[in-house]
Design a protein around this motif. Structure first.
Motif, PDB file in Angstrom:
ATOM      1  N   PHE A  11      -5.085  -5.793  -6.297  1.00 43.69           N
ATOM      2  CA  PHE A  11      -4.900  -7.461  -6.455  1.00 43.69           C
ATOM      3  C   PHE A  11      -6.582  -7.893  -7.323  1.00 43.69           C
ATOM      4  O   PHE A  11      -7.739  -8.036  -6.848  1.00 43.69           O
ATOM      5  CB  PHE A  11      -4.737  -7.820  -5.560  1.00 43.69           C
ATOM      6  CG  PHE A  11      -3.345  -7.931  -5.130  1.00 43.69           C
ATOM      7  CD1 PHE A  11      -2.420  -7.802  -5.341  1.00 43.69           C
ATOM      8  CD2 PHE A  11      -3.472  -6.973  -4.064  1.00 43.69           C
ATOM      9  CE1 PHE A  11      -0.809  -7.848  -4.203  1.00 43.69           C
ATOM     10  CE2 PHE A  11      -2.169  -6.348  -2.993  1.00 43.69           C
ATOM     11  CZ  PHE A  11      -1.217  -7.646  -3.783  1.00 43.69           C
ATOM     12  N   LEU A  18      -8.707  -6.589  -5.164  1.00 47.88           N
ATOM     13  CA  LEU A  18      -9.024  -5.459  -3.903  1.00 47.88           C
ATOM     14  C   LEU A  18      -7.696  -4.363  -3.715  1.00 47.88           C
ATOM     15  O   LEU A  18      -6.910  -4.638  -4.532  1.00 47.88           O
ATOM     16  CB  LEU A  18      -8.625  -6.905  -2.989  1.00 47.88           C
ATOM     17  CG  LEU A  18      -8.697  -6.399  -1.715  1.00 47.88           C
ATOM     18  CD1 LEU A  18      -9.027  -7.912  -0.258  1.00 47.88           C
ATOM     19  CD2 LEU A  18      -7.252  -5.974  -0.838  1.00 47.88           C
ATOM     20  N   ALA A  20      -5.836  -2.533  -2.358  1.00 48.73           N
ATOM     21  CA  ALA A  20      -4.470  -2.645  -1.539  1.00 48.73           C
ATOM     22  C   ALA A  20      -3.889  -1.657  -1.202  1.00 48.73           C
ATOM     23  O   ALA A  20      -3.885  -0.898   0.214  1.00 48.73           O
ATOM     24  CB  ALA A  20      -3.918  -3.930  -1.249  1.00 48.73           C
ATOM     25  N   TYR A  39      -3.301  -0.640  11.058  1.00 49.88           N
ATOM     26  CA  TYR A  39      -3.922  -1.866  11.546  1.00 49.88           C
ATOM     27  C   TYR A  39      -4.008  -3.373  10.297  1.00 49.88           C
ATOM     28  O   TYR A  39      -3.315  -2.664   9.146  1.00 49.88           O
ATOM     29  CB  TYR A  39      -5.179  -1.785  11.731  1.00 49.88           C
ATOM     30  CG  TYR A  39      -5.558  -1.022  12.950  1.00 49.88           C
ATOM     31  CD1 TYR A  39      -5.102  -1.712  14.725  1.00 49.88           C
ATOM     32  CD2 TYR A  39      -6.507   0.214  13.469  1.00 49.88           C
ATOM     33  CE1 TYR A  39      -4.598  -1.256  15.555  1.00 49.88           C
ATOM     34  CE2 TYR A  39      -6.334   0.627  14.679  1.00 49.88           C
ATOM     35  CZ  TYR A  39      -5.416  -0.266  15.699  1.00 49.88           C
ATOM     36  OH  TYR A  39      -6.161   0.715  17.300  1.00 49.88           O
ATOM     37  N   SER A  40      -3.640  -4.114  10.848  1.00 48.73           N
ATOM     38  CA  SER A  40      -4.095  -5.605  10.215  1.00 48.73           C
ATOM     39  C   SER A  40      -4.695  -5.076   8.525  1.00 48.73           C
ATOM     40  O   SER A  40      -6.098  -4.935   9.246  1.00 48.73           O
ATOM     41  CB  SER A  40      -3.660  -6.473  10.364  1.00 48.73           C
ATOM     42  OG  SER A  40      -3.744  -7.819   9.862  1.00 48.73           O
ATOM     43  N   GLY A  41      -3.720  -5.291   8.041  1.00 50.83           N
ATOM     44  CA  GLY A  41      -4.792  -5.176   6.165  1.00 50.83           C
ATOM     45  C   GLY A  41      -4.930  -3.471   6.012  1.00 50.83           C
ATOM     46  O   GLY A  41      -5.333  -4.023   4.623  1.00 50.83           O
ATOM     47  N   ALA A  42      -4.391  -2.928   6.601  1.00 48.42           N
ATOM     48  CA  ALA A  42      -4.331  -1.513   5.770  1.00 48.42           C
ATOM     49  C   ALA A  42      -3.641  -1.051   4.966  1.00 48.42           C
ATOM     50  O   ALA A  42      -3.867  -0.176   4.196  1.00 48.42           O
ATOM     51  CB  ALA A  42      -3.918  -0.345   7.158  1.00 48.42           C
ATOM     52  N   GLY A  43      -2.996  -2.485   4.351  1.00 45.06           N
ATOM     53  CA  GLY A  43      -1.906  -1.778   3.037  1.00 45.06           C
ATOM     54  C   GLY A  43      -0.714  -1.655   3.148  1.00 45.06           C
ATOM     55  O   GLY A  43       0.097  -1.359   2.352  1.00 45.06           O
ATOM     56  N   LYS A  44      -0.037  -1.883   4.502  1.00 45.46           N
ATOM     57  CA  LYS A  44       1.770  -1.361   5.016  1.00 45.46           C
ATOM     58  C   LYS A  44       2.227  -2.456   4.424  1.00 45.46           C
ATOM     59  O   LYS A  44       3.262  -1.898   3.570  1.00 45.46           O
ATOM     60  CB  LYS A  44       2.191  -1.423   6.065  1.00 45.46           C
ATOM     61  CG  LYS A  44       0.438  -0.240   7.176  1.00 45.46           C
ATOM     62  CD  LYS A  44       0.787  -1.166   9.016  1.00 45.46           C
ATOM     63  CE  LYS A  44       1.193  -2.227   8.985  1.00 45.46           C
ATOM     64  NZ  LYS A  44      -0.525  -2.858   9.608  1.00 45.46           N
ATOM     65  N   SER A  45       1.901  -3.673   4.368  1.00 47.15           N
ATOM     66  CA  SER A  45       3.375  -4.487   3.431  1.00 47.15           C
ATOM     67  C   SER A  45       3.274  -4.371   1.761  1.00 47.15           C
ATOM     68  O   SER A  45       4.342  -3.799   1.042  1.00 47.15           O
ATOM     69  CB  SER A  45       2.813  -5.848   3.356  1.00 47.15           C
ATOM     70  OG  SER A  45       3.029  -6.259   5.361  1.00 47.15           O
ATOM     71  N   THR A  46       1.947  -4.110   1.209  1.00 48.46           N
ATOM     72  CA  THR A  46       1.663  -3.900   0.324  1.00 48.46           C
ATOM     73  C   THR A  46       2.196  -2.300  -0.097  1.00 48.46           C
ATOM     74  O   THR A  46       3.713  -2.117  -1.487  1.00 48.46           O
ATOM     75  CB  THR A  46       0.184  -3.260  -0.221  1.00 48.46           C
ATOM     76  OG1 THR A  46      -0.069  -4.986  -0.214  1.00 48.46           O
ATOM     77  CG2 THR A  46      -0.044  -3.949  -2.111  1.00 48.46           C
ATOM     78  N   GLU A 166       7.907  -4.027   9.799  1.00 46.58           N
ATOM     79  CA  GLU A 166       7.205  -4.821  11.356  1.00 46.58           C
ATOM     80  C   GLU A 166       9.270  -5.100  11.813  1.00 46.58           C
ATOM     81  O   GLU A 166       8.627  -6.143  11.870  1.00 46.58           O
ATOM     82  CB  GLU A 166       6.397  -5.920  10.999  1.00 46.58           C
ATOM     83  CG  GLU A 166       5.490  -5.210  10.575  1.00 46.58           C
ATOM     84  CD  GLU A 166       4.089  -4.838  11.525  1.00 46.58           C
ATOM     85  OE1 GLU A 166       5.040  -3.916  12.437  1.00 46.58           O
ATOM     86  OE2 GLU A 166       3.443  -4.656  11.233  1.00 46.58           O
TER      87      GLU A 166
HETATM   88  N1  LIG Z   1      -0.242 -10.869  -3.176  1.00 46.85           N
HETATM   89  C1  LIG Z   1      -1.791 -10.544  -2.981  1.00 46.85           C
HETATM   90  N2  LIG Z   1      -2.917 -11.001  -3.370  1.00 46.85           N
HETATM   91  C2  LIG Z   1      -4.089 -11.141  -3.221  1.00 46.85           C
HETATM   92  N3  LIG Z   1      -4.871  -9.706  -2.078  1.00 46.85           N
HETATM   93  C3  LIG Z   1      -3.925  -9.229  -1.236  1.00 46.85           C
HETATM   94  C4  LIG Z   1      -2.241  -9.946  -1.603  1.00 46.85           C
HETATM   95  N4  LIG Z   1      -1.163  -9.607  -0.681  1.00 46.85           N
HETATM   96  C5  LIG Z   1      -2.170  -8.177   0.279  1.00 46.85           C
HETATM   97  N5  LIG Z   1      -3.861  -8.274  -0.395  1.00 46.85           N
HETATM   98  C6  LIG Z   1      -4.304  -8.024   0.455  1.00 46.85           C
HETATM   99  O1  LIG Z   1      -4.107  -6.164   0.576  1.00 46.85           O
HETATM  100  C7  LIG Z   1      -4.359  -6.303   1.656  1.00 46.85           C
HETATM  101  C8  LIG Z   1      -3.483  -5.146   2.726  1.00 46.85           C
HETATM  102  O2  LIG Z   1      -2.594  -6.185   2.844  1.00 46.85           O
HETATM  103  P1  LIG Z   1      -1.524  -5.775   3.314  1.00 46.85           P
HETATM  104  O3  LIG Z   1      -0.703  -7.254   3.783  1.00 46.85           O
HETATM  105  O4  LIG Z   1      -0.615  -5.094   2.557  1.00 46.85           O
HETATM  106  O5  LIG Z   1      -1.648  -4.930   4.123  1.00 46.85           O
HETATM  107  P2  LIG Z   1      -1.251  -4.998   6.030  1.00 46.85           P
HETATM  108  O6  LIG Z   1      -0.972  -3.206   6.645  1.00 46.85           O
HETATM  109  O7  LIG Z   1       0.384  -5.085   6.178  1.00 46.85           O
HETATM  110  O8  LIG Z   1      -1.298  -5.985   6.944  1.00 46.85           O
HETATM  111  P3  LIG Z   1      -0.442  -7.362   7.749  1.00 46.85           P
HETATM  112  O9  LIG Z   1       0.275  -6.039   8.914  1.00 46.85           O
HETATM  113  O10 LIG Z   1      -1.332  -7.863   8.598  1.00 46.85           O
HETATM  114  O11 LIG Z   1       0.045  -7.540   6.322  1.00 46.85           O
HETATM  115  C9  LIG Z   1      -5.678  -7.203   2.656  1.00 46.85           C
HETATM  116  O12 LIG Z   1      -6.630  -6.795   2.171  1.00 46.85           O
HETATM  117  C10 LIG Z   1      -4.546  -7.859   2.396  1.00 46.85           C
HETATM  118  O13 LIG Z   1      -5.023  -9.247   2.188  1.00 46.85           O
END
Ligand SMILES: Nc1ncnc2c1ncn2[C@@H]1O[C@H](COP(=O)(O)OP(=O)(O)OP(=O)(O)O)[C@@H](O)[C@H]1O
Length: 341
Positions: A11, A18, A20, A39-46, A166
């Protein structure tokens, strides 16, 4: 069936970009329930959003049944998306539409004629256990029922893969169990490949066949669920396994054992399969001149079988205790002497 190579998502930002998802490689077999935990922020949703191109990758490739979905045109992507169903933590239902119309929506978009649509919706309603609720609106449904609508809608176009973001995190434990069971039933009945992301290890334990652990955009460990539970290698994985293995009663018991027994005579046995330990304990008692007391134990079920830990106390002449330990080590049971809490 799904082959992910060097998948990266950066991103951009004014200050510092960043990463992700960072050069992620993964293969998922047809019909698997595959979990990604982090954990939160690991990049799973992305990661999961890249799988159906809700996000575009910066580089790398994703092949689903030999089709590279990272290089599809917009038009091709629209039809390919029908092969990838997705369910969400907050359900993402259309609030002004009934259950029936929510489930029928992707069929409408795909241009399925109304009679055929009706038949398919009826089938899906039965499959997810919503018979009788067809004409309710989402606001009239419980959380579990809303997720059942989400699942039916995701399955409407007979996808090859179901992505779960999730999907049970907003549900209470009992409802979580019933939704997880529904996912297992669908996987078995339809042979559907399921990929789920979660931060809860008990979700992985209950339904996944294999798991990958994600940290800082990378997969740091992966394997069969049972192997990962028995032999976690990375610190992050060990913490996740502890989520399921440790409970208050266990740490209280271990503290108590520490205070009441010579710690060097407490043995931790790790075994796979429920019967192994019963046979083992009686064999040790019969063969060697030792007294063996079971102090504490826990058996945990996974989709791939049971595994457990048993704390026992061995009392007897040193020589016999050593022989008994050697005998236990010669079986598939793992032995650790002198537990430390
Ligand atoms: N659209 C975006 N623009 C900029 N940064 C992003 C974007 N989407 C996610 N990020 C960043 O990418 C990193 C991974 O985020 P992601 O949501 O994929 O993690 P996650 O493991 O799913 O955590 P959570 O469960 O908290 O969502 C984080 O630092 C987040 O801030």
């Amino acid at each position: 069936m799904i082959s992910i190579k060097d998948l990266t998502k950066v991103f951009p930002s004014n200050k510092e970009s960043l990463t992700a998802v960072d050069h992620l490689n993964l293969d998922i077999a047809k019909g698997e329930i595959f979990g990604v935990i982090g954990y939160s922020g690991a990049g799973k949703s992305t990661f999961i959003r890249l799988l159906n191109r809700l996000e575009n990758p910066t580089s790398g490739s994703i092949e689903i049944e030999d089709k590279d979905i990272t290089s599809l045109s917009k038009k091709e992507l629209r039809t390919t998306r029908q092969e990838i169903g997705m369910i969400f933590q907050h359900f993402n239902l259309l609030w002004s539409r009934t259950v029936r119309d929510n489930i029928g929506f992707p069929l409408e978009i795909a241009g399925v004629p109304s009679q055929e649509r009706k038949q398919r919706v009826d089938e899906l309603i039965r499959l997810v256990g919503l018979t009788g609720r067809e004409n309710a609106y989402p606001s009239q449904l419980s959380g579990g029922q809303k997720q059942r609508v989400g699942i039916a809608r995701a399955l409407a176009n007979n996808p090859k893969v179901l992505l779960c973001d999730e999907a049970t995190s907003a549900l209470d434990p009992e409802t979580t169990d019933s939704i997880l069971q529904l996912l297992v039933d669908i996987n078995e009945k339809l042979g559907l490949t399921i990929i789920l992301i979660t931060h809860e290890m008990h979700v992985i334990r209950k339904i996944c066949h294999r798991v990958a652990v994600m940290e800082k955009g990378q997969i740091v460990e992966q394997g069969d669920v049972l192997d990962i539970f028995l032999h976690p290698q990375q610190t992050v994985t060990k913490r996740f396994v502890e989520q399921v293995m440790s409970d208050n009663s266990q740490s209280e018991s271990l503290n108590w054992l520490h205070e009441h027994y010579d710690v060097n005579k407490i043995i931790r046995l790790k075994f796979v399969g429920e019967t192994a330990n019963h046979a083992l304990i009686s064999q040790v008692a019969k063969r060697f001149d030792v007294e063996i007391n079971i102090l504490h134990g826990k058996v945990t079920q996974t989709q791939k079988g049971a595994y457990g830990t048993l704390y026992v106390h061995l009392e007897g002449p040193d020589h016999d205790v050593q022989q008994a330990l050697e005998f236990i080590r010669s079986t598939s049971v793992e032995v650790e002497v002198g537990i430390h809490v």
